[in-house]
Scaffold this active site. Sequence first.
Site, PDB file in Angstrom:
ATOM      1  N   ASP A 221       0.806  -1.445   0.101  1.00 21.42           N
ATOM      2  CA  ASP A 221       0.176   0.010   0.622  1.00 21.42           C
ATOM      3  C   ASP A 221       1.000   1.018   0.215  1.00 21.42           C
ATOM      4  OD1 ASP A 221      -2.365   1.802   0.874  1.00 21.42           O
ATOM      5  OD2 ASP A 221      -2.950   0.062   1.452  1.00 21.42           O
ATOM      6  N   HIS A 253      -3.474   6.031   4.428  1.00 22.91           N
ATOM      7  CA  HIS A 253      -4.328   4.332   3.494  1.00 22.91           C
ATOM      8  C   HIS A 253      -3.930   3.406   4.304  1.00 22.91           C
ATOM      9  CE1 HIS A 253      -5.967   1.890   0.495  1.00 22.91           C
ATOM     10  NE2 HIS A 253      -6.607   1.951   0.453  1.00 22.91           N
ATOM     11  N   SER A 409     -11.691  -0.803   0.273  1.00 23.18           N
ATOM     12  CA  SER A 409     -10.033  -1.167   0.481  1.00 23.18           C
ATOM     13  C   SER A 409     -10.431  -1.298   2.051  1.00 23.18           C
ATOM     14  CB  SER A 409      -9.571   0.352   0.514  1.00 23.18           C
ATOM     15  OG  SER A 409      -8.900   0.803  -0.154  1.00 23.18           O
TER      16      SER A 409
END
EC number: 3.4.21.-
Length: 467
Positions: A221, A253, A409
């Site tokens: 990521d 994220h 996600s």
Amino acid sequence: MRIPYSNLFSAAAGLALFASTACAAPVMPATDSDIAHAGIRPELDNAFYDSHGEAATPKHKPHAGPNAAPLLSASNADTTGLDSHYIIVLQPDLSEQEFQAHTNWVSEMHQMDIASQEDEYYDTSDSNYMFGLKHVYDFGEDSFKGYSGQFSSNIVEQIRLHPHVIAVERDQVVSIKKLETQSGAPWGLARISHKSVKYDDIGKYVYDSSAGDNITAYVVDTGVSIHHVEFEGRASWGATIPSGDVDEDNNGHGTHVAGTIASRAYGVAKKAEIVAVKVLRSSGSGTMADVIAGVEWTVRHHKSSGKKTSVGNMSLGGGNSFVLDMAVDSAVTNGVIYAVAAGNEYDDACYSSPAASKKAITVGASTINDQMAYFSNYGSCVDIFAPGLNILSTWIGSNTSTNTISGTSMATPHVAGLSAYYLGLHPAASASEVKDAIIKMGIHDVLLSIPVGSSTINLLAFNGAQE
């Protein structure tokens, strides 16, 4: 036979939503006007996959004309800064000597090509300069092999004609869009530990105390804030793939994803070890070539650990990519079970990669009311659903920061966490056995709002806890 030019790519897919804004790591595949597009899981002929889904390894004769390896591409491209960048897939059964000889040949051809070009190509600061090989990928014996780099069209044509080459794919931009905060309370952990949730169950997570102990989870990521107090010293930095970037998550994220997998308060597998593999730059963008290099890094690190099975999370994706799906499938074969996001377009997940990967666990998003989330992708490529709307987890900014965000996600790390949780209880399980167990434990037919006639499984993630 070669891979058909059609049935390979489709529209790009974002994977995390923040408020009404898509906030995942969508892969924006390149467009090639002379290639047909179709939105289905690519079914390759027996020259490429055997009955077990493994990449087959036939000995190919040298290519000529129409028998050249296909030049693959996809729709809705963002190729900014990636002119003449390609990813090449080789036969997986090449020996070490053959593999080295091939990459040496490419380098030599590239140098000869540069020397034959106009003077502008000698200026390495010029945008037209071709830099040649960038990454070399080798997942191990009889596994995914290939390389990426920047080459002229002349060299690409020579590469396509080489008998070692299965396919050539244009590199693609990967990016994360602007993040925004949503209000909301944590509920996902309670949902995955109860077959049905009553009012009194909200906020109660029932789980085995082993909770992923001694299991490694790779977060592929934007990086992870490894010093966050919620990780209790169980998070470490593995690799930074983008050249010149920093060993930090300056986006958030990846840290949010890691928190759902294994943080103290918000994690499914509260004792698992997190390893950050940064494939997207701190700005939130990157390349498909770097993503594949990150997957390769997880395979090599896993093999060096001596563990039978580890876990990977990829909350990113986009248009259907043969190369990425093949790399992820190879990683699973080598012992890293990947959970991957289905995408947020309210569309068929088979249009996306790595959502279309056959061996990974493809995860759609559900809501607190047991509905398929309004944004979640669906279809036959989705293996299971998990909580993905208003998910509270760890964040960047300080070592105690949190944030509540939404998307497939966010659903995906619930399943990556469940995979680590299961491995903590069954450390001898193989990657394929983990996937089978996650699907077998799932709760059937509780989700509403699944599109009729979409061939979508009605299955919600569950940790098997006895209430």
